[in-house]
Design a protein around this motif. Sequence first.
Motif, short mmCIF file in Angstrom:
data_model
loop_
_atom_site.label_atom_id
_atom_site.label_comp_id
_atom_site.label_asym_id
_atom_site.label_seq_id
_atom_site.Cartn_x
_atom_site.Cartn_y
_atom_site.Cartn_z
N ALA A 110 -15.06 -22.52 -12.21
CA ALA A 110 -15.96 -23.16 -11.25
C ALA A 110 -15.29 -23.22 -9.88
O ALA A 110 -15.92 -22.99 -8.85
N MET A 111 -13.99 -23.52 -9.88
CA MET A 111 -13.26 -23.58 -8.60
C MET A 111 -13.22 -22.21 -7.93
O MET A 111 -13.37 -22.10 -6.72
N LEU A 112 -13.02 -21.19 -8.74
CA LEU A 112 -12.98 -19.84 -8.18
C LEU A 112 -14.34 -19.47 -7.56
O LEU A 112 -14.41 -18.80 -6.54
N ALA A 113 -15.42 -19.96 -8.20
CA ALA A 113 -16.76 -19.68 -7.65
C ALA A 113 -16.92 -20.31 -6.27
O ALA A 113 -17.76 -19.88 -5.49
N GLN A 114 -16.14 -21.32 -5.99
CA GLN A 114 -16.23 -22.01 -4.69
C GLN A 114 -15.04 -21.68 -3.80
O GLN A 114 -14.80 -22.37 -2.80
N ASP A 115 -14.28 -20.68 -4.17
CA ASP A 115 -13.08 -20.35 -3.39
C ASP A 115 -13.47 -19.82 -2.01
O ASP A 115 -14.25 -18.89 -1.87
N ARG A 116 -12.88 -20.46 -0.98
CA ARG A 116 -13.26 -20.14 0.40
C ARG A 116 -12.98 -18.68 0.74
O ARG A 116 -13.69 -18.08 1.54
N ALA A 117 -11.94 -18.09 0.16
CA ALA A 117 -11.55 -16.74 0.57
C ALA A 117 -12.69 -15.75 0.32
O ALA A 117 -13.14 -15.06 1.23
N TRP A 118 -13.20 -15.70 -0.91
CA TRP A 118 -14.22 -14.69 -1.18
C TRP A 118 -15.59 -15.12 -0.64
O TRP A 118 -16.36 -14.29 -0.17
N LEU A 119 -15.85 -16.46 -0.64
CA LEU A 119 -17.12 -16.93 -0.06
C LEU A 119 -17.17 -16.53 1.41
O LEU A 119 -18.17 -16.03 1.92
N GLY A 120 -16.01 -16.73 2.11
CA GLY A 120 -15.92 -16.40 3.54
C GLY A 120 -16.16 -14.91 3.76
O GLY A 120 -16.86 -14.51 4.69
N ALA A 121 -15.57 -14.10 2.88
CA ALA A 121 -15.72 -12.64 3.04
C ALA A 121 -17.18 -12.24 2.87
O ALA A 121 -17.69 -11.37 3.60
N ALA A 122 -17.89 -12.88 1.94
CA ALA A 122 -19.31 -12.56 1.74
C ALA A 122 -20.14 -13.06 2.93
O ALA A 122 -21.01 -12.35 3.45
N GLU A 123 -19.85 -14.29 3.37
CA GLU A 123 -20.62 -14.86 4.49
C GLU A 123 -20.48 -14.01 5.75
O GLU A 123 -21.44 -13.80 6.49
N LYS A 124 -19.25 -13.52 5.95
CA LYS A 124 -19.00 -12.68 7.14
C LYS A 124 -19.92 -11.45 7.11
O LYS A 124 -20.56 -11.09 8.10
N ARG A 125 -20.01 -10.85 5.92
CA ARG A 125 -20.86 -9.66 5.79
C ARG A 125 -22.33 -10.01 6.05
O ARG A 125 -23.06 -9.25 6.69
N ILE A 126 -22.76 -11.16 5.53
CA ILE A 126 -24.17 -11.55 5.72
C ILE A 126 -24.44 -11.75 7.22
O ILE A 126 -25.46 -11.29 7.75
N LYS A 127 -23.49 -12.39 7.89
CA LYS A 127 -23.65 -12.63 9.35
C LYS A 127 -23.74 -11.30 10.10
O LYS A 127 -24.30 -11.21 11.18
N GLU A 128 -23.18 -10.25 9.52
CA GLU A 128 -23.24 -8.93 10.17
C GLU A 128 -24.47 -8.13 9.75
O GLU A 128 -24.61 -6.97 10.11
N GLY A 129 -25.31 -8.75 8.86
CA GLY A 129 -26.56 -8.09 8.52
C GLY A 129 -26.65 -7.53 7.11
O GLY A 129 -27.63 -6.89 6.74
N THR A 130 -25.61 -7.77 6.28
CA THR A 130 -25.66 -7.28 4.89
C THR A 130 -26.44 -8.29 4.04
O THR A 130 -26.15 -9.49 4.11
N PRO A 131 -27.41 -7.84 3.24
CA PRO A 131 -28.12 -8.79 2.37
C PRO A 131 -27.15 -9.46 1.38
O PRO A 131 -26.12 -8.87 1.03
N ALA A 132 -27.53 -10.67 0.93
CA ALA A 132 -26.60 -11.48 0.14
C ALA A 132 -26.12 -10.78 -1.14
O ALA A 132 -24.95 -10.88 -1.51
N VAL A 133 -27.03 -10.05 -1.82
CA VAL A 133 -26.64 -9.41 -3.08
C VAL A 133 -25.52 -8.40 -2.82
O VAL A 133 -24.47 -8.41 -3.50
N ARG A 134 -25.74 -7.53 -1.81
CA ARG A 134 -24.71 -6.52 -1.53
C ARG A 134 -23.43 -7.18 -1.01
O ARG A 134 -22.33 -6.78 -1.34
N ALA A 135 -23.61 -8.22 -0.18
CA ALA A 135 -22.44 -8.91 0.38
C ALA A 135 -21.60 -9.52 -0.74
O ALA A 135 -20.36 -9.47 -0.72
N THR A 136 -22.27 -10.07 -1.75
CA THR A 136 -21.55 -10.66 -2.89
C THR A 136 -20.75 -9.57 -3.60
O THR A 136 -19.55 -9.73 -3.87
#
Length: 584
Positions: A110-136
């Motif tokens: 559960a903690m890993l699911a909330q780990d800032r490192a990978w969440l941040g990497a996905a959010e960055k991609r979404i902010k650049e226009g990647t849809p959430a599924v692909r960003a994940t």
Amino acid sequence: MCCFTPDRVDLSMNCCNVVHMTVSSTPTSLGAGQVLRGVPVVPGVRYAPVIRPGRPPAIEELDSGEQIGEEQRDSEASRFTAAASAVADRLRGRAALATGAASEVLAATAMLAQDRAWLGAAEKRIKEGTPAVRATAEAVAQFVDLFTKMGGLMAERVTDLRDIRDRVIAELSGLPEPGVPVPDHPAILCAEDLAPADTAGLDPALVVGLATTLGGPTSHTAIIARQLGIPCVVAVHGLDELAAGTHVLIDGTSGTIAVTPDPAEAAAAVEAAEAANAAMAGWTGPGATADGHPVAILANVQDGSAARAARETPAEGIGLFRTELCFLNRDTEPTVEEQAAIYGEVLDAFAGHKVVIRTLDAGSDKPLKFVGHPDEANPALGVRGIRIEAIQPDILERQLDAIALAAEQTGNAPWVMAPMIATPEEAKRFAARARRRGLVPGVMIEVPAAALLAERILDHVEFLSIGTNDLAQYTMAADRMSAELATLTDPWQPGVLALVAQTARAGASRGKPVGVCGEAAADPLLACVLAGLGITSLSAAAAAVTGVGAKLASVTLQQCRDAAAAVLTTASAADARAAALDVL
Ligand code: PEP
Ligand code: MG
């Protein structure tokens, strides 16, 4: 009810009914009577239909390949955050319902699911226009790459990360959560690999057997299967071709899976195993061979609740309390008082009995956030176990203070041992620290150098405890997490047993006890061999205690010695097992 459960054999029903929820798309190319072989992990014989984990979402079908417009990006990012939180919440909920290592593993995932490192990497991609599924998918792939390059430490984290990816993508896409189905009949779960989080949530009444294509005998998945008492075989060749619904006979002692066996023969095999089980259940300890040679049978635990469960078995004490497992999900170091309360629970559960507390074995596949492990190319050979004293000497000091405080508060004085000792000098330093606090010092023998110098180490400490999981890993130069190398990390390897023999001889010559607390001690046959090599105590998961004690009680010390002598002359793990079976 179709098929055989631990306490029920029912041939009157139609055993061809297939468990409903999963149908593998891979047709079985295996014929009736074929036998698949793997590495045995948890003993027990079961006959039931196969189930397979639900297929992960097909990312390519869910992703149109388009970018998203700027106006959508904030809401897409929020959708992603909400999906990751929902996945973490569900895992936390399952953690709250589980106990012991299972609960720890679920909480850590559960903690890993909330780990800032990978969440941040996905959010960055979404902010650049990647849809959430692909960003994940991309963010997880980035970390999977990184972890894979880092080696041993991350093998299980990679499985966990992929598991989290699939759960988050399913959540984003409104699909059912992937992972292990809950069968409505007893079934044998076959998978390429299982995340510890999936294994931890299994119901042993419904998942009556477990087999994986990957995974070593000392992976966390195997350790949890043992804790749950589910017959288990890992590193099974050809398992991927076994389709859901196929009836199989799994034998967790011999490491075999018979495909579509004759139902009557399967029933007989289950019944024979049940009869042996029933005879075993009558064993109440203390540990000794049939002719009265004592070998203490102890339990491995990771917290107070596991210790209380172990108290329900004939275990004479605790041979290994893995303290680092109490703190896998802690960001900050627990205070001395907090630690003392946790250790005290285990001491109270075994009041008046022997308890061996191991100081933190942080690092490698069990990093602790508050230790601040350095980035290492090869963490299994890096700063782990006693070696953290070089970077954080005060953590060990405070832990020993906490153990001494727990001893004072409970009136039960434990023995303490340090993991990953490689030199007599390290043993001497550790012993001095323990003795200053009135604690009885010992060390683990997990590094070949320590086994070779066991006599010199015993000049400084009162006892040794052999960690065969790591001793096999380091002796055979084979990652204990690797499925491809599972034959090498098998504790039956004659090279590993030769070092066990050498360590036991050192104990005899110094008149000090030498136990085994690795998974080798959980294998009833190997336990007898260890006793024959001169091992004085065997510490195993609570679920294995009765099996080991009963087997030992059925053979004489001379038989154990003969088996020990025989295995030392063999050239492979399989030959060693066969040689022991001949004698025992
Ligand atoms: C071992 O290495 O055998 C052992 C008991 O320690 P762990 O499995 O916790 O590394
Ligand atoms: Mg170890």
